[in-house]
Design a protein around this motif. Structure first.
Motif, PDB file in Angstrom:
ATOM      1  N   THR F  89      -5.565   5.080   5.524  1.00  0.00           N
ATOM      2  CA  THR F  89      -6.280   3.936   4.963  1.00  0.00           C
ATOM      3  C   THR F  89      -6.449   4.106   3.462  1.00  0.00           C
ATOM      4  O   THR F  89      -6.701   5.215   2.983  1.00  0.00           O
ATOM      5  CB  THR F  89      -7.675   3.829   5.630  1.00  0.00           C
ATOM      6  N   GLU F  90      -6.308   3.008   2.742  1.00  0.00           N
ATOM      7  CA  GLU F  90      -6.496   3.052   1.292  1.00  0.00           C
ATOM      8  C   GLU F  90      -7.994   3.077   0.992  1.00  0.00           C
ATOM      9  O   GLU F  90      -8.716   2.158   1.350  1.00  0.00           O
ATOM     10  CB  GLU F  90      -5.852   1.808   0.661  1.00  0.00           C
ATOM     11  N   THR F  91      -8.453   4.148   0.331  1.00  0.00           N
ATOM     12  CA  THR F  91      -9.864   4.234  -0.044  1.00  0.00           C
ATOM     13  C   THR F  91      -9.951   4.557  -1.531  1.00  0.00           C
ATOM     14  O   THR F  91      -9.023   5.132  -2.103  1.00  0.00           O
ATOM     15  CB  THR F  91     -10.584   5.364   0.722  1.00  0.00           C
ATOM     16  N   PRO F  92     -11.088   4.211  -2.156  1.00  0.00           N
ATOM     17  CA  PRO F  92     -11.243   4.562  -3.572  1.00  0.00           C
ATOM     18  C   PRO F  92     -11.088   6.067  -3.802  1.00  0.00           C
ATOM     19  O   PRO F  92     -10.526   6.490  -4.816  1.00  0.00           O
ATOM     20  CB  PRO F  92     -12.666   4.102  -3.883  1.00  0.00           C
ATOM     21  N   GLY F  93     -11.530   6.863  -2.844  1.00  0.00           N
ATOM     22  CA  GLY F  93     -11.445   8.314  -3.026  1.00  0.00           C
ATOM     23  C   GLY F  93      -9.994   8.798  -3.070  1.00  0.00           C
ATOM     24  O   GLY F  93      -9.622   9.618  -3.907  1.00  0.00           O
ATOM     25  N   LEU F  94      -9.196   8.301  -2.161  1.00  0.00           N
ATOM     26  CA  LEU F  94      -7.795   8.719  -2.120  1.00  0.00           C
ATOM     27  C   LEU F  94      -7.074   8.239  -3.380  1.00  0.00           C
ATOM     28  O   LEU F  94      -6.290   8.979  -3.990  1.00  0.00           O
ATOM     29  CB  LEU F  94      -7.134   8.152  -0.855  1.00  0.00           C
ATOM     30  N   THR F  95      -7.333   7.009  -3.769  1.00  0.00           N
ATOM     31  CA  THR F  95      -6.714   6.473  -4.984  1.00  0.00           C
ATOM     32  C   THR F  95      -7.089   7.331  -6.187  1.00  0.00           C
ATOM     33  O   THR F  95      -6.241   7.686  -7.013  1.00  0.00           O
ATOM     34  CB  THR F  95      -7.162   5.017  -5.196  1.00  0.00           C
ATOM     35  N   ARG F  96      -8.362   7.665  -6.257  1.00  0.00           N
ATOM     36  CA  ARG F  96      -8.856   8.529  -7.343  1.00  0.00           C
ATOM     37  C   ARG F  96      -8.082   9.847  -7.400  1.00  0.00           C
ATOM     38  O   ARG F  96      -7.640  10.282  -8.470  1.00  0.00           O
ATOM     39  CB  ARG F  96     -10.345   8.801  -7.068  1.00  0.00           C
ATOM     40  N   GLU F  97      -7.901  10.446  -6.234  1.00  0.00           N
ATOM     41  CA  GLU F  97      -7.199  11.724  -6.162  1.00  0.00           C
ATOM     42  C   GLU F  97      -5.766  11.599  -6.669  1.00  0.00           C
ATOM     43  O   GLU F  97      -5.256  12.471  -7.377  1.00  0.00           O
ATOM     44  CB  GLU F  97      -7.178  12.184  -4.699  1.00  0.00           C
ATOM     45  N   LEU F  98      -5.130  10.510  -6.309  1.00  0.00           N
ATOM     46  CA  LEU F  98      -3.734  10.322  -6.714  1.00  0.00           C
ATOM     47  C   LEU F  98      -3.622  10.014  -8.202  1.00  0.00           C
ATOM     48  O   LEU F  98      -2.679  10.465  -8.868  1.00  0.00           O
ATOM     49  CB  LEU F  98      -3.083   9.224  -5.885  1.00  0.00           C
ATOM     50  N   ILE F  99      -4.578   9.240  -8.728  1.00  0.00           N
ATOM     51  CA  ILE F  99      -4.570   8.996 -10.180  1.00  0.00           C
ATOM     52  C   ILE F  99      -4.641  10.336 -10.912  1.00  0.00           C
ATOM     53  O   ILE F  99      -3.879  10.598 -11.847  1.00  0.00           O
ATOM     54  CB  ILE F  99      -5.756   8.100 -10.585  1.00  0.00           C
ATOM     55  N   ASP F 100      -5.555  11.184 -10.459  1.00  0.00           N
ATOM     56  CA  ASP F 100      -5.700  12.491 -11.113  1.00  0.00           C
ATOM     57  C   ASP F 100      -4.414  13.314 -10.986  1.00  0.00           C
ATOM     58  O   ASP F 100      -4.021  14.006 -11.928  1.00  0.00           O
ATOM     59  CB  ASP F 100      -6.873  13.258 -10.484  1.00  0.00           C
ATOM     60  N   LEU F 101      -3.779  13.221  -9.829  1.00  0.00           N
ATOM     61  CA  LEU F 101      -2.550  13.984  -9.624  1.00  0.00           C
ATOM     62  C   LEU F 101      -1.441  13.483 -10.554  1.00  0.00           C
ATOM     63  O   LEU F 101      -0.711  14.265 -11.165  1.00  0.00           O
ATOM     64  CB  LEU F 101      -2.126  13.875  -8.147  1.00  0.00           C
ATOM     65  N   TYR F 102      -1.312  12.165 -10.647  1.00  0.00           N
ATOM     66  CA  TYR F 102      -0.330  11.601 -11.588  1.00  0.00           C
ATOM     67  C   TYR F 102      -0.572  12.131 -13.000  1.00  0.00           C
ATOM     68  O   TYR F 102       0.352  12.526 -13.702  1.00  0.00           O
ATOM     69  CB  TYR F 102      -0.438  10.072 -11.635  1.00  0.00           C
ATOM     70  N   ARG F 103      -1.819  12.093 -13.402  1.00  0.00           N
ATOM     71  CA  ARG F 103      -2.126  12.491 -14.780  1.00  0.00           C
ATOM     72  C   ARG F 103      -1.943  13.987 -15.003  1.00  0.00           C
ATOM     73  O   ARG F 103      -1.600  14.425 -16.094  1.00  0.00           O
ATOM     74  CB  ARG F 103      -3.543  12.041 -15.136  1.00  0.00           C
TER      75      ARG F 103
END
Lengths: 241, 241, 241, 241, 241, 241
Positions: F89-103
């Motif tokens: 499921t798409e959650t703000p927490g998972l999205t946050r984690e992936l943004i950080d990983l990209y960066r």
């Protein structure tokens, strides 16, 4: 009453690699199967024979002999139009021949190439001719011997590089019970030995997909062998399954 | 052994207009048919009741009664999730309920909405939920009562404005023999009398198309009645027809 | 200044079933309407006449007479190319004739068949010829009588089985005010009585869709009659509506 | 009676670059135009402000001021939902706000983003929300202030990289007469000066296409300025043109 | 070893507007570039010359001279088939000529028109001929001088109204370093001065898109100049980038 | 300077079957490769472990260990989000984690699932999350550690039943030189032994297609091994090949 299967192809090898399972299934049930080959594949699919220095007539004779033997393994009749390949061209004469063939065979099912193939334009041409002749054969106003035909369903068999041809399998045909017959027919084409394994593997892969999509009723096992087809017209049925 | 048909819809009217023929065909053959209604269509498909001043509870009760009666005419069971409509929303609770329903019914065939409907987004939502719950119900790691299911084929029934919904009929189902049953079920929905003729005409038009595509074997007459469906997964079969 | 409507079809019946409303609307406003029929539909759409034993010439004469009468009911002119049907074939002569017709009529709107029709390949051929001749008629370097034309919008009228022809309606034309004229024109085609109801029903169904999509401004009633069209080129307008 | 134009966007800049021509055309004819901005574009479209070290509140205030000024240049009202961007998320509260806005404005035409944009997912989200709220606002069973709305046509304005967004222009709107107004509105967005020329050029290019597709009747000159749109629903009309 | 670029077009102007950057890039690297022009564009793309009263032969001579000069600016060879345009027609003779050209040049990359163009059907015809001749040139059984060719990748260059031609750019080619050469080649086409700016702007717009899609490795600046292409066959590579 | 490859998947097995070749190619050239696994595939892809009676924690531990080993064979780092599967499921927490990983990773190339998969909806969800997080990571206004990223190209790897997922290979990556490494990584997944052959065969088949499409320059042999990919954004390049 028995069905009649009509298979219309550009070249002699096509029915073996792509539709031998459907043909063998039909004849094993006692149906009639007729293959109409528009050319001998003499220019486009006989590279090794040309490289060996054979003449055009020799090549045509050899391709014919091979195709007749493979058809015989599958229990099917075969006709050749000798319309030339590379390029195969739509002519009134070829169309006429196919109309007559439709009316003679009165097919209940038709197989032919997919609508596009950027790797072999004869395939797309054969598809167009087969589809157009089918509609012409339905019209009383188009003269010729025999009775007009009904509207048999048409299935396109799988091209060599399906994704580049816009081919999406919408029918997976379980051919497990006639697999040996298909294998035997492929082995008739001795010059293309490298394709035996290719199409054996394809049969297994399409079979695995058939198993995965087969639902609780059919319940096919994972070692199923299958051929993929794409319909031109909607399926008409009395039961959803 | 009998088949099990599972019909998953957003609102109570959907199974009547769009799939009553398939349901009646199944039950007339002795199959089990279960309809899972995700909502009562209380907000989006009950305009006349709202205009008459009914309360939400009255409307839900009335829609439930009507749907139960129509299901009974068709010989089918019906369940309601009461998940709310306009908008219908995907929630873990609703998904859970549908997983359990899949596992209880062990369907051999599933019917649901098409993937898109710009005139009614609940339909697209119901499609997505039904498809996702089906895959979850297949996994042993997704806990809950009952056994995991196989991979039943899924058919989308016809939306009201099919061309705007990307709906292309790829299956035409002959429902002539149960047409009276469908007509009777439609007549249960007394408030939508204007749709009786609409769907009667649609049944005749799809029937005419079924006749025109039916081929020499089925040979359906031009007064056939039919329903149109679109497959989500490829057909798996042992014979081309 | 009056508009000029040019309707290019493969066979004589096409403009009646599929575009009579648009034609009658145009002539009722004082516009000129010209129908260019590429063939007499003598082989492909005259099955009952062939079955009655008529000769080719008799059939062509009868189809011509019928079409002229229907055109007259609609207040339109009609021309015949006699290029033959089943199959209709693209020839330099036919293209030449159509270029001349475009330049004579100087159409402001063009109607023709959809790009594909697997049930009748003449329709697709007529579409291709009509589109190609339109571009040729725009070029000063393509010789012939008359002035070059502008770039009139082209609308494809609805094929018999629209979903199988890739036809998605993007224009719904309200023809309610000329419905009686369309009905009268259809009744000229006495041999195809079974189609009167079919296209009457289609007019009502497309009309209902027009009503549902008509927005607050047009606000069409639910008993509207309409014809469906698909654009080949983008709409150019001075106001969104 | 005057029309009502409702423009629903994800961020404040969108209506200026993509739809200012349509808005100015409407207001120049005396129609009401209302812009509903779902966010202030504070995170996703304010990179230079973040780089300058402004706070979130400062950025929102500045984007609001700019958008209000641009709207005023175009003679339009503007509302802000402050729902947050990057990501813009569909919530019951935002949907509620938009339903109320639809019912207040009673739009005769709706403009919004295209269905997909892989470069900015807020755009796709805004499209989905706008489309869903429109259907909800039509239902008497969805409570709230105001009257239910009809079914206004919806036009998607052009995304920044149209081909990657599946955007095919099907309407070219001649905005020549209000071009100066669009230019003036663009110049309000001082921080994005590099886009002034980009969208000026786009206006000329779409204008040239409008001229080439405009047919003998409109006969637009080659220095036309235009905006491109894509319809969500079929056009309903009383005349083909 | 140097590459060989083969550019197959319907008319002489096409390679200048649509592919001059790719050609100049190739020759600037020392590759051979050969342009095969199927016609002189004498009827369809020479409107102003016809309006000035020139004869057919004069027009062909003038278009040839212009094209030769532009090719020379780009460092490319050019051949003319003189097969006639408006309409360009597929004939065995033209196909023969192209097969021979393929075998002579042994291209490592091929450029041609997109598959469809409703504004200029010669473009679609040229695409089909170019693709078909490429496959024929691969077959030993198709006789003629030279060796059979491999399977060079094919790139379609951008049509004038890309969205209406189904053209979606999947390759953006950075031509910044040869932009002056392209500009100079365009200026050879003095009669179409209005297109100089059009294609200059297109180069900048595609360049901006190239920059936005270029990723951290290439990191192209926003004033990049680019040409857009669409592949016919999948890319084969040893590294993703 | 070395590239950075970021691979974002729903479940631990995905990177092995579908992208191990690309990963091994990257690391063999000295690039950094980081795999981001959104879940442990604990519910949806661990059927045999559930059937053996393991607990959820045991299953997650075992899947993690296996994936870490396979990543190590390929020379790649691996991170787990433990966001849960079936459904993912798409959650703000998972999205946050992936943004950080990209960066953190600052990828030059991104690999992820295809946009649709009706057999496993987690795959489509992972695609959507990966694409959305990538855009968010580009915006200075989206807070968090690290620098914003550029616009790395994204490649979708091949789903299990590609044709049903709308997957058309547009890049064929030659992985012959690292084939042994991929084979070794697959063998780490001991419980799915039946897939070793399946993906070995797929590597050979995609390799044969790579050979057939490779052109005279690359000239790949017919025993090439390849992986298929589909681009989300257009390729940007300095040379056509």
């Amino acid at each position: 009453m028995a069905d009649r299967l009509l298979v219309l192809t550009a070249h002699p090898g096509d029915f073996v690699w792509r539709a031998a399972g459907a043909i063998a299934l039909a004849t094993s049930r006692g149906d009639r199967a007729v293959i109409g080959c528009m050319s001998f594949g003499e220019r486009g699919e006989s590279a090794s024979l040309w490289r060996q220095g054979h003449t055009l007539d020799e090549i045509k004779a050899q391709r014919r002999a091979e195709a007749e033997k493979a058809a015989s393994v599958l229990g099917a009749e075969i006709r050749f139009s000798d319309a030339g390949d590379y390029p195969l061209t739509e002519t009134p004469g070829l169309t006429r021949e196919l109309i007559d063939l439709y009316r003679e065979v009165q097919p209940t099912v038709v197989l032919t190439h997919a609508a596009a193939d950027p790797y072999n334009h004869d395939h797309a041409t054969a598809h167009a001719i087969a589809l157009r002749a089918r509609v012409l054969a339905q019209a009383p106003g188009v003269e010729g011997p025999g009775e007009v035909i009904g509207a048999p369903p048409v299935f396109c068999f799988e091209p060599h590089q399906p994704e580049q041809c816009g081919f999406t399998p919408d029918v997976l045909l379980d051919i497990t019970e006639v697999w040996d017959r298909k294998r035997e027919a492929m082995q008739v084409l001795a010059a293309q030995k490298h394709l035996w394994n290719y199409y054996t593997e394809l049969g297994a892969r399409r079979g695995l997909q058939a198993a995965r999509n087969s639902g609780p009723n059919l319940g096919l096992p994972s070692d199923t062998r299958a051929e993929a087809y794409q319909r031109v017209f909607p399926q008409v049925t009395r039961a959803l399954s």
